[in-house]
Design a protein around this motif. Structure first.
Motif, PDB file in Angstrom:
ATOM      1  N   PHE A 141      31.956 -66.616 -36.432  1.00 23.80           N
ATOM      2  CA  PHE A 141      32.091 -65.614 -36.730  1.00 23.80           C
ATOM      3  C   PHE A 141      32.984 -66.101 -38.452  1.00 23.80           C
ATOM      4  O   PHE A 141      33.696 -65.788 -38.982  1.00 23.80           O
ATOM      5  N   PRO A 142      31.315 -66.568 -39.614  1.00 20.75           N
ATOM      6  CA  PRO A 142      32.062 -66.656 -40.285  1.00 20.75           C
ATOM      7  C   PRO A 142      32.306 -65.515 -41.490  1.00 20.75           C
ATOM      8  O   PRO A 142      33.048 -65.836 -42.443  1.00 20.75           O
ATOM      9  N   ASN A 143      31.789 -64.424 -41.416  1.00 23.29           N
ATOM     10  CA  ASN A 143      32.661 -63.251 -41.879  1.00 23.29           C
ATOM     11  C   ASN A 143      33.650 -62.523 -41.523  1.00 23.29           C
ATOM     12  O   ASN A 143      34.190 -61.501 -41.940  1.00 23.29           O
ATOM     13  N   ALA A 144      34.580 -63.649 -40.283  1.00 26.23           N
ATOM     14  CA  ALA A 144      36.018 -62.794 -39.724  1.00 26.23           C
ATOM     15  C   ALA A 144      37.039 -62.523 -40.896  1.00 26.23           C
ATOM     16  O   ALA A 144      36.812 -63.072 -41.416  1.00 26.23           O
ATOM     17  N   GLU A 145      37.309 -60.907 -41.044  1.00 26.35           N
ATOM     18  CA  GLU A 145      38.062 -60.657 -41.929  1.00 26.35           C
ATOM     19  C   GLU A 145      39.314 -61.646 -41.624  1.00 26.35           C
ATOM     20  O   GLU A 145      39.941 -61.704 -42.820  1.00 26.35           O
ATOM     21  N   LEU A 146      39.967 -62.551 -41.306  1.00 27.35           N
ATOM     22  CA  LEU A 146      41.288 -63.319 -40.225  1.00 27.35           C
ATOM     23  C   LEU A 146      40.575 -64.257 -39.976  1.00 27.35           C
ATOM     24  O   LEU A 146      40.199 -63.833 -38.946  1.00 27.35           O
ATOM     25  N   LYS A 147      41.202 -65.286 -41.013  1.00 31.04           N
ATOM     26  CA  LYS A 147      40.447 -66.841 -39.675  1.00 31.04           C
ATOM     27  C   LYS A 147      42.177 -67.423 -40.245  1.00 31.04           C
ATOM     28  O   LYS A 147      43.267 -67.504 -41.183  1.00 31.04           O
ATOM     29  N   ILE A 148      42.667 -68.062 -39.163  1.00 33.33           N
ATOM     30  CA  ILE A 148      43.596 -69.076 -39.130  1.00 33.33           C
ATOM     31  C   ILE A 148      43.150 -70.326 -38.419  1.00 33.33           C
ATOM     32  O   ILE A 148      42.188 -70.548 -37.214  1.00 33.33           O
ATOM     33  N   PHE A 149      43.680 -71.461 -38.664  1.00 28.98           N
ATOM     34  CA  PHE A 149      43.670 -73.149 -38.637  1.00 28.98           C
ATOM     35  C   PHE A 149      44.955 -73.612 -37.902  1.00 28.98           C
ATOM     36  O   PHE A 149      45.971 -73.530 -38.827  1.00 28.98           O
ATOM     37  N   VAL A 150      45.606 -73.859 -36.327  1.00 28.18           N
ATOM     38  CA  VAL A 150      46.402 -73.928 -36.279  1.00 28.18           C
ATOM     39  C   VAL A 150      45.922 -75.322 -35.864  1.00 28.18           C
ATOM     40  O   VAL A 150      45.555 -76.189 -35.236  1.00 28.18           O
ATOM     41  N   THR A 151      46.979 -76.654 -36.509  1.00 24.54           N
ATOM     42  CA  THR A 151      47.573 -77.732 -35.543  1.00 24.54           C
ATOM     43  C   THR A 151      49.163 -78.302 -35.490  1.00 24.54           C
ATOM     44  O   THR A 151      50.007 -77.315 -35.713  1.00 24.54           O
ATOM     45  N   ALA A 152      49.149 -79.533 -35.257  1.00 20.46           N
ATOM     46  CA  ALA A 152      50.221 -79.888 -34.969  1.00 20.46           C
ATOM     47  C   ALA A 152      50.430 -81.156 -34.769  1.00 20.46           C
ATOM     48  O   ALA A 152      49.398 -81.758 -34.058  1.00 20.46           O
ATOM     49  N   ARG A 153      51.541 -82.211 -34.644  1.00 18.54           N
ATOM     50  CA  ARG A 153      51.778 -83.273 -34.239  1.00 18.54           C
ATOM     51  C   ARG A 153      51.222 -83.778 -32.537  1.00 18.54           C
ATOM     52  O   ARG A 153      51.516 -82.513 -32.223  1.00 18.54           O
ATOM     53  N   PRO A 154      50.308 -85.230 -33.202  1.00 20.63           N
ATOM     54  CA  PRO A 154      49.795 -84.883 -31.332  1.00 20.63           C
ATOM     55  C   PRO A 154      50.907 -85.181 -30.407  1.00 20.63           C
ATOM     56  O   PRO A 154      50.572 -85.077 -29.017  1.00 20.63           O
ATOM     57  N   GLU A 155      51.792 -85.854 -30.309  1.00 24.26           N
ATOM     58  CA  GLU A 155      52.558 -85.960 -29.859  1.00 24.26           C
ATOM     59  C   GLU A 155      53.412 -85.200 -28.790  1.00 24.26           C
ATOM     60  O   GLU A 155      53.718 -84.618 -28.065  1.00 24.26           O
ATOM     61  N   VAL A 156      53.977 -83.950 -30.194  1.00 25.75           N
ATOM     62  CA  VAL A 156      54.244 -82.848 -29.730  1.00 25.75           C
ATOM     63  C   VAL A 156      52.977 -82.124 -28.934  1.00 25.75           C
ATOM     64  O   VAL A 156      53.291 -81.216 -27.671  1.00 25.75           O
ATOM     65  N   ARG A 157      52.088 -82.311 -28.754  1.00 23.39           N
ATOM     66  CA  ARG A 157      51.218 -80.946 -28.360  1.00 23.39           C
ATOM     67  C   ARG A 157      50.615 -81.579 -26.862  1.00 23.39           C
ATOM     68  O   ARG A 157      50.455 -81.450 -26.158  1.00 23.39           O
ATOM     69  N   ALA A 158      50.884 -83.199 -26.764  1.00 22.93           N
ATOM     70  CA  ALA A 158      50.249 -83.705 -25.849  1.00 22.93           C
ATOM     71  C   ALA A 158      51.984 -83.276 -24.851  1.00 22.93           C
ATOM     72  O   ALA A 158      51.757 -83.265 -23.550  1.00 22.93           O
ATOM     73  N   GLN A 159      53.152 -82.964 -24.998  1.00 20.48           N
ATOM     74  CA  GLN A 159      54.075 -82.943 -24.825  1.00 20.48           C
ATOM     75  C   GLN A 159      53.834 -81.479 -23.695  1.00 20.48           C
ATOM     76  O   GLN A 159      54.434 -80.649 -22.954  1.00 20.48           O
ATOM     77  N   ARG A 160      53.268 -80.669 -24.509  1.00 28.45           N
ATOM     78  CA  ARG A 160      53.522 -79.077 -24.357  1.00 28.45           C
ATOM     79  C   ARG A 160      52.324 -79.169 -22.934  1.00 28.45           C
ATOM     80  O   ARG A 160      52.956 -78.170 -22.616  1.00 28.45           O
ATOM     81  N   ARG A 161      51.273 -79.888 -23.475  1.00 33.46           N
ATOM     82  CA  ARG A 161      50.365 -79.669 -21.927  1.00 33.46           C
ATOM     83  C   ARG A 161      50.642 -80.262 -20.874  1.00 33.46           C
ATOM     84  O   ARG A 161      50.442 -79.684 -19.443  1.00 33.46           O
ATOM     85  N   LEU A 162      51.654 -80.882 -21.458  1.00 32.57           N
ATOM     86  CA  LEU A 162      52.681 -81.561 -19.628  1.00 32.57           C
ATOM     87  C   LEU A 162      53.283 -81.350 -19.025  1.00 32.57           C
ATOM     88  O   LEU A 162      53.412 -80.739 -18.252  1.00 32.57           O
TER      89      LEU A 162
END
Ligand code: DC
Length: 235
Positions: A141-162
């Protein structure tokens, strides 16, 4: 009130689906987890012997792709939508490390992406959806009215997934999960087909050091601002 399309993209395991799901519930929109669709195709490949180690039989998958049906159905017991693969509830089976380790191979294939994008665009025809993935704001949806891009540090993401894997009774360790997160980042952002990249008009959120409540508040505020701007521009 006019409904809009909300596209939430970003790196793996950074809480995109939690925030997308919570927002959808709050504003009465439908939530679509596109990662679950790629995971379901991967599960199909595993179950049907299309993998030998890391090697995928792409020709066999190409023959089968039009017969693979993915749906989402609301589960009143959990209050969430479950993923169905050819009529079978696979919500639990698509969240294993085995699927996580192979999904980047499947999601890098052009004909797989094409088939999924067609289904995703169909789901968004009536608007009123929150869709999360990697290419929603750029390709689906390149014309989506609201676009959000989310990120976090890899170590934080790994802990959450674990934590998530352990809570589901899966056997995994931090190093293994961190390696998977980093490997997927690399494959997702360097693949030729629809690589993960931030849309130019996306709002960026790094949620490494904020709580789920704070991120939900941030998202709701952005949604409300977008709706206000939309109204102003229409009138
Ligand atoms: O969001 P997730 O971790 O469940 O996604 C699983 C995989 O699917 C991830 O490695 C990237 C891929 N994916 C994709 O290529 N495009 C999407 N729109 C969603 C997910």
């Amino acid at each position: 009130m006019n409904k809009i399309i909300i596209a939430i993209d970003g790196h793996s395991s950074c809480g995109k689906s939690t925030m997308a799901k919570d927002l959808a519930k709050k504003i009465g929109y439908r939530y679509i987890d596109t990662g679950a669709m790629y995971r379901a195709i991967t599960l199909y490949c595993i179950q049907n012997g299309l993998f030998s180690g890391e090697e995928l039989n792409v020709e066999e998958l190409k023959k089968a792709i039009s017969t693979i049906k993915i749906d989402f159905k609301f589960n009143p017991e959990t209050g969430k939508s479950d993923t169905y693969l050819n009529g079978m509830n696979v919500e639990k089976d698509i969240r294993t490390m085995e699927v996580a380790n192979k999904v980047s191979i499947v999601s890098a294939i052009g004909f797989v992406r094409h088939a999924m994008v067609v289904q995703q665009q169909e789901m968004g025809k009536e608007k009123g959806i929150v869709m999360d993935g990697r290419d929603i704001g750029t390709v689906v949806f390149p014309n989506a009215e609201l676009k959000i891009f989310v990120t976090a540090r890899p170590e934080v993401r790994a802990q959450r997934r674990l934590d998530e894997l352990i809570s589901k009774g899966e056997n995994a360790n931090f190093e293994e999960v961190l390696e998977n997160v980093q490997k997927r980042d690399l494959i997702d952002s360097t693949r030729a087909e629809s690589p993960l990249k931030q849309a130019e008009d996306a709002f960026v959120l790094d949620n490494s050091d904020i709580t789920i409540e704070q991120q939900n508040e941030w998202l709701l505020e952005n949604y409300q601002l977008r709706i206000k701007n939309k109204k102003i521009s229409i009138n």
